[in-house]
Design a protein around this motif. Structure first.
Motif, PDB file in Angstrom:
ATOM      1  N   MET A   1       0.835  -1.189   0.000  1.00 40.12           N
ATOM      2  CA  MET A   1       0.000   0.000   0.000  1.00 40.12           C
ATOM      3  C   MET A   1       0.873   1.242   0.000  1.00 40.12           C
ATOM      4  O   MET A   1       1.767   1.368   0.833  1.00 40.12           O
ATOM      5  N   VAL A   2       0.626   2.138  -0.944  1.00 40.88           N
ATOM      6  CA  VAL A   2       1.407   3.359  -1.078  1.00 40.88           C
ATOM      7  C   VAL A   2       0.721   4.488  -0.319  1.00 40.88           C
ATOM      8  O   VAL A   2      -0.463   4.769  -0.538  1.00 40.88           O
ATOM      9  N   LEU A   3       1.487   5.156   0.542  1.00 45.37           N
ATOM     10  CA  LEU A   3       0.965   6.228   1.383  1.00 45.37           C
ATOM     11  C   LEU A   3       1.829   7.472   1.201  1.00 45.37           C
ATOM     12  O   LEU A   3       2.843   7.636   1.880  1.00 45.37           O
ATOM     13  N   PRO A   4       1.486   8.357   0.265  1.00 46.18           N
ATOM     14  CA  PRO A   4       2.249   9.593   0.087  1.00 46.18           C
ATOM     15  C   PRO A   4       2.126  10.449   1.341  1.00 46.18           C
ATOM     16  O   PRO A   4       1.033  10.604   1.894  1.00 46.18           O
ATOM     17  N   CYS A   5       3.235  11.024   1.781  1.00 48.89           N
ATOM     18  CA  CYS A   5       3.234  11.668   3.098  1.00 48.89           C
ATOM     19  C   CYS A   5       4.037  12.963   3.099  1.00 48.89           C
ATOM     20  O   CYS A   5       5.193  12.988   2.672  1.00 48.89           O
ATOM     21  N   LEU A   6       3.415  14.025   3.611  1.00 54.63           N
ATOM     22  CA  LEU A   6       4.110  15.293   3.840  1.00 54.63           C
ATOM     23  C   LEU A   6       3.589  15.865   5.160  1.00 54.63           C
ATOM     24  O   LEU A   6       2.457  16.350   5.236  1.00 54.63           O
ATOM     25  N   ASN A   7       4.392  15.730   6.200  1.00 52.06           N
ATOM     26  CA  ASN A   7       4.057  16.254   7.527  1.00 52.06           C
ATOM     27  C   ASN A   7       2.728  15.697   8.052  1.00 52.06           C
ATOM     28  O   ASN A   7       1.782  16.438   8.316  1.00 52.06           O
ATOM     29  N   GLU A   8       2.685  14.385   8.208  1.00 56.73           N
ATOM     30  CA  GLU A   8       1.489  13.711   8.711  1.00 56.73           C
ATOM     31  C   GLU A   8       1.798  12.877   9.956  1.00 56.73           C
ATOM     32  O   GLU A   8       1.162  11.850  10.209  1.00 56.73           O
ATOM     33  N   ALA A   9       2.759  13.309  10.773  1.00 57.00           N
ATOM     34  CA  ALA A   9       3.161  12.529  11.948  1.00 57.00           C
ATOM     35  C   ALA A   9       1.994  12.273  12.895  1.00 57.00           C
ATOM     36  O   ALA A   9       1.892  11.203  13.498  1.00 57.00           O
ATOM     37  N   GLU A  10       1.096  13.241  13.014  1.00 60.53           N
ATOM     38  CA  GLU A  10      -0.029  13.095  13.935  1.00 60.53           C
ATOM     39  C   GLU A  10      -1.019  12.038  13.470  1.00 60.53           C
ATOM     40  O   GLU A  10      -1.600  11.305  14.276  1.00 60.53           O
ATOM     41  N   ALA A  11      -1.235  11.942  12.165  1.00 62.06           N
ATOM     42  CA  ALA A  11      -2.239  11.026  11.626  1.00 62.06           C
ATOM     43  C   ALA A  11      -1.708   9.625  11.367  1.00 62.06           C
ATOM     44  O   ALA A  11      -2.479   8.662  11.311  1.00 62.06           O
ATOM     45  N   LEU A  12      -0.410   9.478  11.188  1.00 63.42           N
ATOM     46  CA  LEU A  12       0.160   8.191  10.784  1.00 63.42           C
ATOM     47  C   LEU A  12      -0.194   7.014  11.695  1.00 63.42           C
ATOM     48  O   LEU A  12      -0.496   5.920  11.188  1.00 63.42           O
ATOM     49  N   PRO A  13      -0.167   7.154  13.019  1.00 63.63           N
ATOM     50  CA  PRO A  13      -0.510   5.997  13.849  1.00 63.63           C
ATOM     51  C   PRO A  13      -1.914   5.458  13.556  1.00 63.63           C
ATOM     52  O   PRO A  13      -2.117   4.233  13.493  1.00 63.63           O
ATOM     53  N   TRP A  14      -2.880   6.340  13.373  1.00 58.85           N
ATOM     54  CA  TRP A  14      -4.250   5.912  13.059  1.00 58.85           C
ATOM     55  C   TRP A  14      -4.283   5.191  11.720  1.00 58.85           C
ATOM     56  O   TRP A  14      -4.909   4.147  11.572  1.00 58.85           O
ATOM     57  N   VAL A  15      -3.611   5.759  10.724  1.00 56.88           N
ATOM     58  CA  VAL A  15      -3.625   5.182   9.379  1.00 56.88           C
ATOM     59  C   VAL A  15      -2.948   3.813   9.363  1.00 56.88           C
ATOM     60  O   VAL A  15      -3.502   2.825   8.862  1.00 56.88           O
ATOM     61  N   LEU A  16      -1.751   3.734   9.921  1.00 54.33           N
ATOM     62  CA  LEU A  16      -0.986   2.485   9.856  1.00 54.33           C
ATOM     63  C   LEU A  16      -1.626   1.375  10.676  1.00 54.33           C
ATOM     64  O   LEU A  16      -1.480   0.194  10.345  1.00 54.33           O
ATOM     65  N   ALA A  17      -2.360   1.738  11.714  1.00 62.52           N
ATOM     66  CA  ALA A  17      -3.040   0.719  12.525  1.00 62.52           C
ATOM     67  C   ALA A  17      -4.165   0.042  11.759  1.00 62.52           C
ATOM     68  O   ALA A  17      -4.624  -1.043  12.148  1.00 62.52           O
ATOM     69  N   ARG A  18      -4.611   0.646  10.674  1.00 67.18           N
ATOM     70  CA  ARG A  18      -5.733   0.118   9.898  1.00 67.18           C
ATOM     71  C   ARG A  18      -5.314  -0.554   8.592  1.00 67.18           C
ATOM     72  O   ARG A  18      -6.163  -0.954   7.802  1.00 67.18           O
ATOM     73  N   ILE A  19      -4.031  -0.722   8.389  1.00 63.03           N
ATOM     74  CA  ILE A  19      -3.558  -1.464   7.220  1.00 63.03           C
ATOM     75  C   ILE A  19      -3.947  -2.934   7.383  1.00 63.03           C
ATOM     76  O   ILE A  19      -3.715  -3.523   8.448  1.00 63.03           O
ATOM     77  N   PRO A  20      -4.544  -3.553   6.387  1.00 63.11           N
ATOM     78  CA  PRO A  20      -4.927  -4.967   6.516  1.00 63.11           C
ATOM     79  C   PRO A  20      -3.735  -5.858   6.865  1.00 63.11           C
ATOM     80  O   PRO A  20      -2.604  -5.615   6.434  1.00 63.11           O
ATOM     81  N   ALA A  21      -4.004  -6.870   7.667  1.00 64.76           N
ATOM     82  CA  ALA A  21      -2.953  -7.801   8.101  1.00 64.76           C
ATOM     83  C   ALA A  21      -2.275  -8.440   6.894  1.00 64.76           C
ATOM     84  O   ALA A  21      -2.935  -8.848   5.930  1.00 64.76           O
ATOM     85  N   GLY A  22      -0.949  -8.500   6.936  1.00 64.26           N
ATOM     86  CA  GLY A  22      -0.187  -9.118   5.861  1.00 64.26           C
ATOM     87  C   GLY A  22       0.174  -8.173   4.730  1.00 64.26           C
ATOM     88  O   GLY A  22       0.932  -8.563   3.834  1.00 64.26           O
ATOM     89  N   TRP A  23      -0.332  -6.954   4.759  1.00 64.40           N
ATOM     90  CA  TRP A  23      -0.015  -5.988   3.721  1.00 64.40           C
ATOM     91  C   TRP A  23       1.221  -5.189   4.134  1.00 64.40           C
ATOM     92  O   TRP A  23       1.482  -4.997   5.322  1.00 64.40           O
ATOM     93  N   ARG A  24       1.966  -4.696   3.152  1.00 64.79           N
ATOM     94  CA  ARG A  24       3.129  -3.860   3.431  1.00 64.79           C
ATOM     95  C   ARG A  24       2.779  -2.393   3.201  1.00 64.79           C
ATOM     96  O   ARG A  24       2.290  -2.026   2.142  1.00 64.79           O
ATOM     97  N   ALA A  25       3.028  -1.587   4.209  1.00 64.08           N
ATOM     98  CA  ALA A  25       2.798  -0.155   4.101  1.00 64.08           C
ATOM     99  C   ALA A  25       4.067   0.522   3.590  1.00 64.08           C
ATOM    100  O   ALA A  25       5.135   0.372   4.186  1.00 64.08           O
ATOM    101  N   ILE A  26       3.941   1.261   2.488  1.00 66.26           N
ATOM    102  CA  ILE A  26       5.060   2.017   1.932  1.00 66.26           C
ATOM    103  C   ILE A  26       4.747   3.498   2.117  1.00 66.26           C
ATOM    104  O   ILE A  26       3.915   4.065   1.400  1.00 66.26           O
ATOM    105  N   VAL A  27       5.382   4.102   3.095  1.00 63.07           N
ATOM    106  CA  VAL A  27       5.184   5.524   3.350  1.00 63.07           C
ATOM    107  C   VAL A  27       6.235   6.295   2.556  1.00 63.07           C
ATOM    108  O   VAL A  27       7.434   6.114   2.774  1.00 63.07           O
ATOM    109  N   VAL A  28       5.782   7.120   1.632  1.00 65.12           N
ATOM    110  CA  VAL A  28       6.707   7.893   0.798  1.00 65.12           C
ATOM    111  C   VAL A  28       6.810   9.295   1.388  1.00 65.12           C
ATOM    112  O   VAL A  28       5.882  10.107   1.251  1.00 65.12           O
TER     113      VAL A  28
END
Length: 224
Positions: A1-28
Motif C-alpha cells: 500500500m502506497v501512502l504519500p506523506c508530507l508532515n502527517e506525523a499526527e495522523a500516521l498511527p491511526w492510518v498504519l493501525a488500519r492497514i490490513p494484516a499481511g499488507w506492506r505499508a510504503i510511506v513515501v
C-alpha cells in the motif's frame, strides 16, 4: 500500500493501525519536517524518501517501490480508512474491475469543504467528456494490479497524477469503477485543497492532463 506523506506525523498511527494484516505499508516521505518518516518507521512501515516535491512524485515513487501483485493508494491524513481497500483488491482479483476508486461520502462536519467538492465535481464532468467514464469522484483511495499501473507510463508528478491514472486507464481499455467510502475530517491542514487557491491550482494541473491526446493505439475506456 502506497501512502504519500508530507508532515502527517499526527495522523500516521491511526492510518498504519488500519492497514490490513499481511499488507506492506510504503510511506513515501516527500520532505516532511515533523518527524513523519521516523514515526512511520517506528510503526513498521517501509519508508521511501522522495525529494522531488509533488503528490505525483510521491505516489509514483511508492509504485516503483512496490513489489506486490496489487497496489493500493491512500492518503496519510486519516480522512480515509485504508482497511477498506481489502474490498477494492477483492474486486480486482475477482475480475470485476481493473482499477477501483473510492467515491468519497462525507462523514462528519467539515470533512469535505465546499470549494474542494466544487473542484472535484468540475473535474468529474470534464473526465466524462474526455473518456465517457461516469465517475463521481477522483479520490485518492484506489487499487489496481501493479503491472497495469506501470503499463500506463504515468508522467505527471503534481496534482494531476490521480487523474492521469484514470484517463490513461480508460484509454487503455481498463475497466474503471468506484465504490462508496466514508470520508472523515482530516487530521491537520490539507496541502492541496485546504484553500480555494490550492483547489484551483490542482484543477489547473488536471486540466492539462485532460488536454493530453490519447496515446497511439489506445482503446476506448470501458464505462463504469
Amino acid at each position: 500500500m502506497v501512502l504519500p506523506c508530507l508532515n502527517e506525523a499526527e495522523a500516521l498511527p491511526w492510518v498504519l493501525a488500519r492497514i490490513p494484516a499481511g499488507w506492506r505499508a510504503i510511506v513515501v516521505d516527500n520532505g516532511s519536517t515533523d518527524g513523519s518518516a521516523e514515526v512511520a518507521r517506528s510503526l513498521g512501515a517501509l519508508v521511501v524518501h522522495e525529494p522531488r516535491r509533488g503528490f505525483g512524485s510521491a505516489c509514483h515513487a511508492g509504485l516503483l517501490a512496490a513489489t506486490a501483485e496489487y497496489v493500493c493508494f491512500c492518503d496519510c491524513d486519516a480522512s480515509l480508512d485504508p482497511g477498506l481497500l481489502a474490498a477494492f483488491v477483492g474486486q480486482v482479483a475477482d475480475g470485476e474491475a481493473d482499477l477501483v476508486l473510492g467515491r468519497r461520502r462525507p462523514a462528519g462536519r467539515g470533512a469535505w469543504p465546499a470549494h474542494a467538492r466544487a473542484g472535484n465535481a468540475a473535474l468529474s464532468r470534464m473526465l466524462r467528456r474526455r473518456t465517457g467514464l461516469r465517475l463521481h469522484d477522483l479520490g485518492p483511495l484506489r487499487a489496481a494490479r501493479r503491472t497495469d499501473l506501470l503499463s500506463l507510463e504515468l508522467t505527471d508528478r503534481r496534482s494531476g497524477y490521480p487523474l492521469q491514472m484514470v484517463v490513461r486507464a480508460a484509454d487503455a481499455g481498463l475497466r474503471v469503477t468506484e465504490r462508496d467510502v466514508p470520508y472523515l475530517p482530516r487530521t491537520g491542514k490539507s496541502k492541496v485543497t485546504g484553500t480555494w487557491r490550492g483547489t484551483w491550482q490542482a484543477v489547473r494541473d488536471m486540466r492539462r492532463v485532460l488536454a493530453e491526446p490519447a496515446r497511439d493505439g489506445a482503446a476506448a475506456g470501458v464505462r463504469a
